[in-house]
Design an enzyme around this catalytic site. Structure first.
Site, PDB file in Angstrom:
ATOM      1  N   ASP A  44       0.822  -1.205   0.000  1.00 47.13           N
ATOM      2  CA  ASP A  44       0.000   0.000   0.000  1.00 47.13           C
ATOM      3  C   ASP A  44       0.857   1.255   0.000  1.00 47.13           C
ATOM      4  O   ASP A  44       1.529   1.554   0.984  1.00 47.13           O
ATOM      5  CB  ASP A  44      -0.895  -0.025   1.237  1.00 47.13           C
ATOM      6  CG  ASP A  44      -1.938   1.072   1.242  1.00 47.13           C
ATOM      7  OD1 ASP A  44      -2.057   1.793   0.229  1.00 47.13           O
ATOM      8  OD2 ASP A  44      -2.640   1.214   2.256  1.00 47.13           O
TER       9      ASP A  44
ATOM     10  N   ASP B  63      -1.298   7.189  -6.561  1.00 46.29           N
ATOM     11  CA  ASP B  63      -1.550   5.992  -5.772  1.00 46.29           C
ATOM     12  C   ASP B  63      -1.697   4.789  -6.689  1.00 46.29           C
ATOM     13  O   ASP B  63      -2.584   4.752  -7.531  1.00 46.29           O
ATOM     14  CB  ASP B  63      -2.813   6.179  -4.924  1.00 46.29           C
ATOM     15  CG  ASP B  63      -3.102   4.968  -4.053  1.00 46.29           C
ATOM     16  OD1 ASP B  63      -2.158   4.400  -3.483  1.00 46.29           O
ATOM     17  OD2 ASP B  63      -4.284   4.580  -3.953  1.00 46.29           O
TER      18      ASP B  63
END
Length: 453
Positions: free
Chosen positions: A120, A329
């Site tokens: 992540d 992201d």
């Protein structure tokens, strides 16, 4: 349009990244000489251990959209309006925790113990569920048992590092330094801070040991939408506890990834150190905005967007929010923009596409979809979208901005978010995307990622 033909009917899903962290290891310094790379495997690829053969491509696509939308909650816990606007049931939507983003298959400890965690870029701490567990969600694989590892070292409450990590010592029954991490979707993990050995297997077959890596050993954990496929999270963010920051000077603060197009039979790559340098013709670089809070996220500055040769006027949009107004992201599928920006962008894209029939699709929360069969795709001539970052303009071909969602429909793969803007992974595919945390830049280079070694 020839370029569009490569947009096959495939599952648009957040990608599964598999790190193979193995038993034996070469010398750390020797292995890092010249950098190294590891394989990235899409979570919906048949090569992935999490591939669900019972799902149709359309079902995988809807799940990916839900993950992308609910990912907003990871960056902003109060952000729920986008899900409501899209008509999605929050209770049914797959949140970031277990089924999203990148999955890492890794081993920790001595002897090595295999675990699977979510990679992540929007998190820092590396943590996994541990025995003895007070309250753990059900996972498919066994839990890590620190007592069986000869290299596991719990941090003590009296250590100076416990203080610097904002650790706590609330338990009367333990002298260990403890952590507490919560996420916007109400997932959480509580446990002990510890030092442990991680081992990476590079694409050349060399095994690389990372001793004394800070991890969290969780004994009270919850994944809001967990289904047991992940053991925890591996943070790749910019904070002090992340894997990237901990590797630090050994990789020169550099990592990069090259995501293959959806449906490709080859694997993507994640590169470290000198292997991660992005240079050559066509490179576009933009500053990482330093000093943003939290330091976890990689903030960039979006100055504008163009559709073909038409630039959306910044005066009529939310670009005026200044530096650091968008997060890059790899764990979000869609690119999400402020409502006013998206509205102007959608209007220009629709104008450029021309008079094709619009269609609304159940479970697909995208506003701009066209009725185009695979046999008539030659009639579809989507425009090039140019993203104007501070320091450089990034041209996105149609394969990065449109996705076939059924045999009869194609959609514009951007959406609106009232709370946080995100440059998602679909826009990054077939680009070598390099992060240089020392220089404070993110660089993009158009690349055929299927040919990356």
């Amino acid at each position: 349009m020839a370029a569009y033909h490569s947009l096959a009917f495939v599952s648009l899903s957040t990608t599964t990244l598999l790190f193979i962290l193995c038993a034996s290891s070469f010398s750390f310094v020797s292995a890092l000489n010249g950098g190294f790379s590891v394989d990235l495997i899409h979570r919906d690829s048949p090569k992935s251990p999490f591939y669900n053969h019972s799902l149709t491509p359309a079902e995988r696509l809807r799940n990916a959209f839900r993950r992308s939308i609910n990912r907003i909650n990871h960056f902003n816990p109060t952000a729920s309006s986008l899900s409501q606007q899209a008509g999605l049931n929050q209770a049914e939507a797959t949140i970031i925790s277990d089924n999203g983003e990148y999955l890492l298959e890794l081993s920790i400890g001595t002897p090595p113990f295999p675990i699977k965690g979510i990679a992540d870029t929007g998190s820092d701490l590396i943590w996994t569920q541990c025995n003895p567990c007070v309250s753990c969600y059900k996972q498919t694989d066994p839990l890590f048992e620190p007592k069986k590892s000869s290299t596991y070292k719990a941090l003590s409450c009296s250590s100076s590092q416990c203080n610097s990590l904002n650790g706590t010592c609330s338990s009367e029954s333990s002298s260990n330094c403890q952590y507490e991490v919560t996420y916007g979707d109400q997932s959480y993990s509580y446990g002990d801070f510890a030092r442990e050995t991680l081992t990476l297997e590079s694409t050349t077959g060399r095994n690389i040991a990372f001793p004394e890596t800070l991890i969290g050993c969780g004994f009270d954990n919850k994944f809001t939408a967990g289904r047991g496929s992940a053991s925890g999270i591996v943070g790749l963010g910019g904070g002090s506890e992340s894997l990237i920051t901990q590797l630090g000077s050994s990789i020169g603060g550099k990592f990069s990834h090259c995501l293959v197009p959806l449906g490709s039979e080859t694997t993507s790559k994640l590169n470290f150190g000198s292997n991660a340098v992005v240079t050559g013709a066509g490179v576009v670089s933009t500053p990482i905005v330093q000093g943003q809070d939290p330091k976890t996220f990689y903030f960039l500055t979006l100055e504008g967007i163009s559709v073909g040769n038409t630039r959306i006027p910044s005066s009529s949009s939310a670009f005026s929010s200044g530096e650091g107004n968008i997060i890059i992201d790899s764990g979000t599928t869609l690119t999400l923009l402020p409502p006013s920006v998206y509205s102007d962008l959608e209007a220009e894209v629709d104008k450029a596409v021309g008079s094709l029939e619009h269609v609304r699709l159940p479970g697909v929360p995208l506003n701009l979809c066209y009725k185009i069969s695979e046999s008539s795709s030659d009639d579809f001539n989507p425009p090039t979208i140019t993203v104007h970052f501070s320091g450089g303009d990034l041209k996105l071909p149609p394969t990065n901005t449109f996705i076939r969602v059924s045999e009869e429909a194609v959609c514009f793969a951007f959406g609106s978010s009232p709370s946080v803007s995100i440059f998602g992974n679909l826009s990054q595919m077939n680009f070598l995307v390099g992060y240089d945390t020392k220089e404070g830049t993110v660089s993009f280079k158009p690349t055929d990622c299927t040919k990356q070694q």
